[in-house]
Design a protein around this motif. Structure first.
Motif, PDB file in Angstrom:
ATOM      1  N   LEU A 966       1.958 -13.965   6.896  1.00  0.00           N
ATOM      2  CA  LEU A 966       0.570 -14.399   6.850  1.00  0.00           C
ATOM      3  C   LEU A 966      -0.357 -13.200   6.771  1.00  0.00           C
ATOM      4  N   PRO A 967      -1.528 -13.354   6.126  1.00  0.00           N
ATOM      5  CA  PRO A 967      -2.459 -12.209   6.008  1.00  0.00           C
ATOM      6  C   PRO A 967      -2.909 -11.651   7.348  1.00  0.00           C
ATOM      7  N   GLU A 968      -3.046 -12.508   8.346  1.00  0.00           N
ATOM      8  CA  GLU A 968      -3.496 -12.028   9.658  1.00  0.00           C
ATOM      9  C   GLU A 968      -2.481 -11.065  10.265  1.00  0.00           C
ATOM     10  N   ARG A 969      -1.192 -11.393  10.116  1.00  0.00           N
ATOM     11  CA  ARG A 969      -0.157 -10.500  10.649  1.00  0.00           C
ATOM     12  C   ARG A 969      -0.058  -9.234   9.807  1.00  0.00           C
ATOM     13  N   ARG A 970      -0.294  -9.353   8.503  1.00  0.00           N
ATOM     14  CA  ARG A 970      -0.245  -8.172   7.644  1.00  0.00           C
ATOM     15  C   ARG A 970      -1.310  -7.150   8.044  1.00  0.00           C
ATOM     16  N   SER A 971      -2.461  -7.616   8.453  1.00  0.00           N
ATOM     17  CA  SER A 971      -3.555  -6.700   8.786  1.00  0.00           C
ATOM     18  C   SER A 971      -3.350  -5.993  10.115  1.00  0.00           C
ATOM     19  N   ARG A 972      -2.332  -6.375  10.898  1.00  0.00           N
ATOM     20  CA  ARG A 972      -2.111  -5.770  12.212  1.00  0.00           C
ATOM     21  C   ARG A 972      -0.845  -4.916  12.271  1.00  0.00           C
ATOM     22  N   SER A 973       0.018  -4.999  11.276  1.00  0.00           N
ATOM     23  CA  SER A 973       1.305  -4.317  11.317  1.00  0.00           C
ATOM     24  C   SER A 973       1.232  -3.016  10.530  1.00  0.00           C
ATOM     25  N   TYR A 974       1.638  -1.909  11.160  1.00  0.00           N
ATOM     26  CA  TYR A 974       1.638  -0.630  10.454  1.00  0.00           C
ATOM     27  C   TYR A 974       2.784  -0.574   9.445  1.00  0.00           C
ATOM     28  N   GLN A 975       3.889  -1.324   9.699  1.00  0.00           N
ATOM     29  CA  GLN A 975       4.984  -1.339   8.730  1.00  0.00           C
ATOM     30  C   GLN A 975       4.553  -2.011   7.427  1.00  0.00           C
ATOM     31  N   LEU A 976       3.811  -3.126   7.546  1.00  0.00           N
ATOM     32  CA  LEU A 976       3.360  -3.815   6.342  1.00  0.00           C
ATOM     33  C   LEU A 976       2.249  -3.044   5.642  1.00  0.00           C
ATOM     34  N   GLU A 977       1.476  -2.274   6.385  1.00  0.00           N
ATOM     35  CA  GLU A 977       0.489  -1.408   5.742  1.00  0.00           C
ATOM     36  C   GLU A 977       1.187  -0.306   4.948  1.00  0.00           C
ATOM     37  N   TYR A 978       2.263   0.236   5.506  1.00  0.00           N
ATOM     38  CA  TYR A 978       3.047   1.224   4.759  1.00  0.00           C
ATOM     39  C   TYR A 978       3.625   0.594   3.500  1.00  0.00           C
ATOM     40  N   LEU A 979       4.096  -0.645   3.608  1.00  0.00           N
ATOM     41  CA  LEU A 979       4.658  -1.327   2.442  1.00  0.00           C
ATOM     42  C   LEU A 979       3.599  -1.525   1.365  1.00  0.00           C
ATOM     43  N   PHE A 980       2.384  -1.841   1.748  1.00  0.00           N
ATOM     44  CA  PHE A 980       1.318  -2.017   0.758  1.00  0.00           C
ATOM     45  C   PHE A 980       0.942  -0.676   0.123  1.00  0.00           C
ATOM     46  N   ASN A 981       0.923   0.383   0.905  1.00  0.00           N
ATOM     47  CA  ASN A 981       0.656   1.703   0.332  1.00  0.00           C
ATOM     48  C   ASN A 981       1.734   2.099  -0.675  1.00  0.00           C
ATOM     49  N   TYR A 982       2.980   1.746  -0.357  1.00  0.00           N
ATOM     50  CA  TYR A 982       4.077   2.012  -1.304  1.00  0.00           C
ATOM     51  C   TYR A 982       3.885   1.195  -2.578  1.00  0.00           C
ATOM     52  N   TYR A 983       3.393  -0.011  -2.447  1.00  0.00           N
ATOM     53  CA  TYR A 983       3.096  -0.890  -3.584  1.00  0.00           C
ATOM     54  C   TYR A 983       2.031  -0.255  -4.488  1.00  0.00           C
ATOM     55  N   ILE A 984       1.005   0.325  -3.886  1.00  0.00           N
ATOM     56  CA  ILE A 984      -0.055   0.975  -4.663  1.00  0.00           C
ATOM     57  C   ILE A 984       0.475   2.232  -5.353  1.00  0.00           C
ATOM     58  N   ARG A 985       1.316   2.983  -4.654  1.00  0.00           N
ATOM     59  CA  ARG A 985       1.874   4.194  -5.269  1.00  0.00           C
ATOM     60  C   ARG A 985       2.748   3.846  -6.466  1.00  0.00           C
ATOM     61  N   MET A 986       3.487   2.760  -6.377  1.00  0.00           N
ATOM     62  CA  MET A 986       4.309   2.346  -7.509  1.00  0.00           C
ATOM     63  C   MET A 986       3.440   1.949  -8.697  1.00  0.00           C
ATOM     64  N   LEU A 987       2.324   1.273  -8.435  1.00  0.00           N
ATOM     65  CA  LEU A 987       1.414   0.922  -9.524  1.00  0.00           C
ATOM     66  C   LEU A 987       0.801   2.172 -10.157  1.00  0.00           C
ATOM     67  N   GLN A 988       0.452   3.139  -9.332  1.00  0.00           N
ATOM     68  CA  GLN A 988      -0.166   4.355  -9.858  1.00  0.00           C
ATOM     69  C   GLN A 988       0.813   5.190 -10.675  1.00  0.00           C
ATOM     70  N   ARG A 989       2.113   5.116 -10.334  1.00  0.00           N
ATOM     71  CA  ARG A 989       3.096   5.864 -11.113  1.00  0.00           C
ATOM     72  C   ARG A 989       3.175   5.379 -12.551  1.00  0.00           C
ATOM     73  N   HIS A 990       2.848   4.106 -12.773  1.00  0.00           N
ATOM     74  CA  HIS A 990       2.973   3.509 -14.106  1.00  0.00           C
ATOM     75  C   HIS A 990       1.621   3.047 -14.644  1.00  0.00           C
ATOM     76  N   GLN A 991       0.537   3.651 -14.169  1.00  0.00           N
ATOM     77  CA  GLN A 991      -0.774   3.199 -14.619  1.00  0.00           C
ATOM     78  C   GLN A 991      -1.053   3.578 -16.074  1.00  0.00           C
ATOM     79  N   LYS A 992      -0.352   4.565 -16.608  1.00  0.00           N
ATOM     80  CA  LYS A 992      -0.536   4.916 -18.014  1.00  0.00           C
ATOM     81  C   LYS A 992       0.074   3.863 -18.934  1.00  0.00           C
ATOM     82  N   LYS A 993       1.195   3.282 -18.506  1.00  0.00           N
ATOM     83  CA  LYS A 993       1.839   2.259 -19.330  1.00  0.00           C
ATOM     84  C   LYS A 993       1.152   0.905 -19.164  1.00  0.00           C
ATOM     85  N   SER A 994       0.803   0.569 -17.951  1.00  0.00           N
ATOM     86  CA  SER A 994       0.137  -0.701 -17.712  1.00  0.00           C
ATOM     87  C   SER A 994      -1.370  -0.490 -17.695  1.00  0.00           C
TER      88      SER A 994
END
Length: 1136
Positions: A966-994
């Motif tokens: 749930l979004p409420e639990r996502r906003s309180r967990s540092y593990q899920l925040e790390y996972l979202f940061n990893y998600y953004i880094r993956m998008l940035q690695r391929h931002q030239k193609k996409s």
């Protein structure tokens, strides 16, 4: 040759008539008559005399029927005016003789010219008021722009008309700005527009109203976006507004059916009486009407939902909105009283709601004096003694009260807060022990975490007030008291007495060399005591036998002896007093003479103050230097004899304030029982002294907020992100700004002694928390920093290698320590050694217990990231190695070192295995079990799909993982925040193609959930710089500062402006729109406990403040009880 006749516009010349023309006063009515310039006066040739007057009504009617009125082009007028000179021959001039009447003719010409100018100005003003010739028409007449490639006949042009857009944008602006006027149709039913109501200069409601009397009379009111007229009109209470609400579609309406613009809805219901139409017009609603309707609505909601805190808070905030519209102070005070009464009623109905209590107390703060406000706070805290939120806000209120602020007063409040929260923890612990379930109660864990937060706030306060030795002693005492308590059944008082014995002894404390911990020290002390007793008994047994009689002293002899001793003592005391008096007089005279020689007269009072600015600058520099160096408490030495001991005793007397006694600490000590609160204390200790460790708390937590609010120096992790932004922006623009963020704010200076102190403390804490990879990584980084600081040359090997090997020898089954050490080796470029360590850990993990085997996903993920970060080869081998690692993890097969590229069958098995593992992760996340191992598994699955299939497949895995929580639990967990940061880094690695829009949308969504995340703010600036315009990016950053104000957002906004060479006005506005002197005094008034802030006045504002003001600043610092280590007379003696 005679000049040609001029025909009226739109008419063709008539054929010549044979009839004789009749005489007429207005010959222009006869089209057949040809008028020449020689026979008819010049003023009769104007085209206005030939216009058909019957067309005016048609033109006006067509104008009123238009929905939008466009400004007529002036090109036609210009062409009409220039038509006569083009069609006629150039005039010829003859040289005339001068006469006496030439001067009168020139005066007449000047008068005519001035009249023409006045008429033109009036015509321009009427055009502005009418709205037809105001803005936007000039650009259509521009023949060429300055930077265009078109060839022009002239090199330059004079801009005779001017462009007000240049004033709005500060530069030449080519685009047209839409200016809107208030639209008042005569019929608001919605079908037909029968007329327009234009505000003119004489009948404008905004100009007749008294709200704009304070505005400049010369302000032009034609532009809506920066005009005071329309701002005042919008804020007028009786100004009617029309609310257009789209009607609700029925259920049978198709989704793709359009909503006609004529269908209008309102909260008041339909008022249109036309039965054959679905059009519903609206009622005009003024601000007063809206206020009354809102009040009725809030009254109804509070009656229906009396326990909904959001309704009460919205009702109270609405009073603030109404108060901002009031001009009189009395009306605003009445609304404040109304707001307080609303909140008092809300608290009466909801006495346990902390948010409502805080809102009420903030409302009291706007009305009551500081003494009355503190009394109200104390009354509420007595009723809610276990509330961390209330205590935290109360401590902030006490610290920010400049008139009442003293360090001793704030310390007493911290004592009350710690005692109250500690008592609440003990009460909950006793209730939990009575329960049959032995698992830790989440309420107790949360209470103890809040207690640690209050303790950390106390440590920050002492550190910033200049009492750095007290801060270090507080950390040492609390860690010893909570983590290394002897395993004895002791009451709290017995535990305190036993700890006092340890503190007053000469045993090494946590962080010092040779520290063992309180419990181990006590065992060693007991063993030593028992051994001494045995030795004494053995000596007594060896000596043995009768030693003879001894004659006791009689009472008479005893009295004589005592009298003689007392008389001798009296004589010695008298001699000593005489000597002391003699010694006291001489130094005093010498000191007075010395100060007089320096130009200071003690008896002069205020006139004897030091007003030399250079002296105060030297004093502040010395004070700042001593603050940085003197942070460790001084220990008393046990030597009592010899001349060296006397010298040491003299030095100790001089540094008496740096000796921290048990009495200085005992009121702040408390016991922590849960593992979570203990490790939280240790991690905050590491972060406080500048150690690096993995983030393990969310940026939305109160801990992160307090840490950012108390920043005196910029942390390294944030400085790295800001430097990264600076490099990206300057590289994209090729603009050398010469700006570095560390030169502006500085970074945390990690000296070698402090890093050694942190390393010793963490090594001791690892005995309490074994195999904790976060603490192990922190201790290895501390070793790297310490070795680098102490060594002048560059290290040939990884600085932490020796320490890591010694730790691995003590515990060979600690596979996570192997992973942490291998990452440090890979970070230093030793990829081959890192591979050996990783292979050793993965080959041995299968034979270890199941608890240790659960850490395998972390090892695989760390190993794969290290391979992909390796830049030594072309990248293909590293990609093959990472794919091999992840396929072993996904398929669940036994790990084998890399030999060749993974086969398609291995990849298929790994993909199926990851799907099954993700289902297991989803079931555990639903139950709330989220840890580092499961997050590493999800990241590994996404990375595997990215390497084998593509970026879209990896993003799909992460999107699926986010749907499990749930979004409420996502906003309180540092593990899920790390996972979202990893998600953004993956998008940035391929931002030239996409497309960049996908990255931008993801970052924007994440910023709504984690508004204080430095990683996301870095992505906002980096991606927004390429994706959006600078103005839109500024708007986004401003919205973040407005909705969720934070120092972090401000730093990134400032970094963007300064790195791209932005406007100086924008940069100054980000700091604050005021002069430095005013900012400084406002800052010390808001934060009187920050000694660093006071010293900034000496170090950075010495060119603005006078010597008398600097002297007064030091006196106020002493009055506020800040710790000052340097006497101004020391500086004067050094100068002399």
């Amino acid at each position: 040759m005679e000049p040609k006749s001029i025909n009226p516009p739109g008419e063709s010349p008539a054929p010549p008539s044979s009839d004789e023309p009749k005489f007429s006063l207005f010959p222009v009515t006869n089209p057949s008559l040809q008028i020449t310039t020689s026979s008819v006066p010049q003023w009769l040739s104007n085209s206005s005399f030939t216009t058909d007057l019957s067309t005016i009504n048609d033109d006006v009617a067509s104008l009123l029927n238009r929905e939008t009125v466009q400004s007529p082009s002036q090109d036609d007028n210009d062409s009409d005016e220039n038509q006569a000179p083009e069609n006629s021959l150039p005039p010829t001039y003859a040289i005339l003789e001068s006469s006496e009447s030439d001067g009168d003719g020139m005066e007449r010409e000047e008068k005519k010219r001035s009249k023409r100018k006045k008429k033109k100005r009036k015509r321009d003003r009427s055009d502005e008021r009418s709205g037809f010739h105001g803005y936007g028409s000039r650009k259509s007449r521009v023949r060429a722009w300055a930077d265009s490639e078109a060839n022009t006949a002239k090199d330059y042009y004079f801009d005779s008309n001017g462009d007000r857009d240049n004033l709005a944008f500060g530069c030449t602006y080519r685009m047209d700005i839409a200016r809107h006027k208030p639209y008042y149709p005569l019929n608001i039913s919605g079908r037909h527009v029968k007329g327009l109501y234009w505000w003119n200069q004489s009948g404008s409601l905004g100009e007749r109203d008294g709200d704009i009397d304070a505005l400049d009379d010369k302000m032009k009111s034609s532009g809506r976006y920066w005009s005071g007229k329309y701002m005042a009109l919008e804020q007028h209470k009786s100004f009617k507004r029309i609310h257009l609400v789209a009607p609700k579609l029925s259920l049978h309406t198709a989704h793709d059916e359009f909503i006609p613009l004529s269908d209008v809805g309102t909260s008041h219901g339909a008022v249109d009486s036309e039965p054959d139409s679905k059009i519903s017009s609206t009622l005009e609603e003024s601000w007063e009407d809206e206020m009354l309707n809102k009040t009725r609505e809030f009254n109804k909601l509070t009656r229906e939902q009396p326990h909904d805190e959001k309704v009460w808070i919205a009702f109270a905030e609405f009073q603030d909105k109404v108060a901002r519209m009031q001009r009189q102070k009395g009306a605003r005070l009445q609304l404040l009283e109304k707001k307080i009464s609303i909140l008092e009623k809300a608290v009466e109905l909801n006495p346990e709601n902390e948010d409502l209590l805080l809102f009420l107390l903030k409302a009291y703060q706007a009305r009551d004096s500081s003494d009355v406000l503190i009394g109200r706070w104390e009354k509420i805290l007595l009723q809610h003694s276990g509330s961390y939120k209330l205590w935290s806000e109360f401590l902030h209120v006490v610290q920010r009260d400049f008139s009442k602020f003293k360090v001793s007063v704030v310390r007493k409040m911290y004592v009350h807060a710690i005692e109250a929260l500690s008592a609440s923890c003990s009460k909950h612990s006793r209730q939990a022990h009575q329960a049959p379930d032995s698992s830790p109660d989440p309420a107790i864990v949360q209470l103890e975490l809040c207690l640690v937060d209050i303790f950390l706030s106390l440590c920050r306060f002492e550190w910033q007030a200049g009492y750095r030795e007290v801060t270090t002693a507080l950390f040492q005492a609390e860690i010893e008291f909570s983590l290394f308590c002897p395993p004895l059944l002791l009451t709290e008082q017995s535990k305190q007495r036993l700890f006092e014995h340890f503190w007053n002894s000469h045993g090494a404390r946590v962080g010092e060399e040779g520290a063992l911990g309180w419990s181990t020290w006590l065992e060693k002390e007991e063993e030593t005591r028992q051994q001494v007793i045995k030795e004494d008994l053995s000596h007594e047994n060896e000596g043995g036998g009768w030693t003879g009689w001894s004659e006791p002293l009689s009472k008479d002899k005893e009295g004589v002896t005592n009298f003689e001793v007392e008389s001798d003592n009296d004589l010695v005391m008298e001699d000593n007093q005489d000597e002391d008096e003699y010694k006291d007089v001489e130094p005093e005279d010498d000191t007075e003479n010395l100060l007089k020689s320096l130009g200071i007269d003690i008896s002069a009072g205020d006139d004897g103050e030091v007003n030399d600015i250079l002296t105060w600058i030297k004093w502040s520099e010395e004070e700042f230097s001593r603050d940085c160096d003197q942070w460790m408490p001084v220990r008393r030495k046990s030597d009592t004899t010899s001349s060296t001991s006397e010298a040491l005793k003299t030095e100790e007397d001089e540094q008496l304030s740096r000796i921290i006694l048990y009495e200085d600490l005992n009121e702040y000590l408390f016991t922590l029982n849960t593992k979570e609160s203990r490790i939280y204390l240790v991690s905050q200790f590491i972060d406080f002294y500048g150690g690096k460790m993995s983030q393990w708390f969310c940026t939305n937590s109160s801990t992160w907020t307090e840490n950012t609010l108390s920043l005196e120096d910029l942390p390294d992790f944030m400085l790295e992100k800001l430097k990264c932004i600076h490099n990206v922006l300057t590289k994209a623009q090729n603009i050398p700004t010469g700006f570095t963020f560390d030169s502006l704010l500085g970074s945390f200076t990690m000296n070698g002694a402090m890093m050694k102190f942190v390393q010793n403390a963490v090594l001791l804490c690892l005995t309490v928390f074994p195999r904790n990879h976060i603490l192990e990584e922190a201790v290895l980084i501390c070793e790297e920093v310490y070795v680098t600081k102490m060594s002048s040359s560059k290290c040939a090997v990884t600085p932490c290698r020796a320490l890591a090997k010694s730790l691995l020898k003590s515990d060979r089954q600690d596979v996570l320590l192997c992973g942490v050490y291998a990452r440090r080796e890979a970070n230093y470029g030793n990829i081959d050694l890192a591979r050996k360590v990783f292979d050793m850990a993965l080959l041995s993990v299968e034979g270890l217990p199941e608890e240790i085997q659960s850490n395998a996903p972390l090892l695989y993920f760390w190993y794969a990231e290290a391979e992909l970060a390796n830049k030594t080869d072309d990248g293909r081998e590293s990609s093959y190695r990472a794919t091999h690692l992840l396929s072993c993890l996904g398929s669940g097969t036994k790990y084998s070192p890399f030999k060749s590229q993974a086969s398609s069958l291995q990849l298929l098995r790994a993909r199926q295995g990851f799907k099954e593992k993700l289902r297991t992760v989803g079931s555990s996340w639903v139950r709330g079990i989220i840890n580092d191992q499961t997050v590493a598994l999800v990241c590994s699955a996404a990375l595997f799909e990215e390497l084998t299939t593509g970026c879209d497949a990896g993003i799909e895995v992460l999107d699926l993982a986010f749907t499990m929580v749930l979004p409420e639990r996502r906003s309180r967990s540092y593990q899920l925040e790390y996972l979202f940061n990893y998600y953004i880094r993956m998008l940035q690695r391929h931002q030239k193609k996409s497309s960049l829009i996908n990255v931008w949308e993801s970052i924007s969504q994440g910023l709504q959930m984690y508004p204080f995340s430095p990683e996301l703010l870095k992505g906002v600036v980096e991606v927004g710089h390429f994706h959006t315009t600078s103005n839109k990016l500024r708007r986004i950053l401003d919205e973040c500062c407005y909705k969720k104000p934070s120092v972090v957002v401000w730093l990134f906004a400032l970094s963007y402006e300064m790195s791209r060479g932005g406007s100086h006005h924008r940069i100054r506005g980000l700091f604050e729109r005021a002069v430095a002197r005013r900012i400084f005094f406002r800052a010390i008034h808001a934060c009187p406990w920050s000694k660093r802030l006071w010293l900034d006045g000496f170090l950075k504002l010495n060119s603005i403040l006078t010597g008398k003001e600097l002297s007064d600043l030091q006196e106020v610092m002493r009055d506020k009880e800040l710790n000052l280590r340097t006497d101004i007379y020391e500086i004067l003696l050094q100068e002399s």
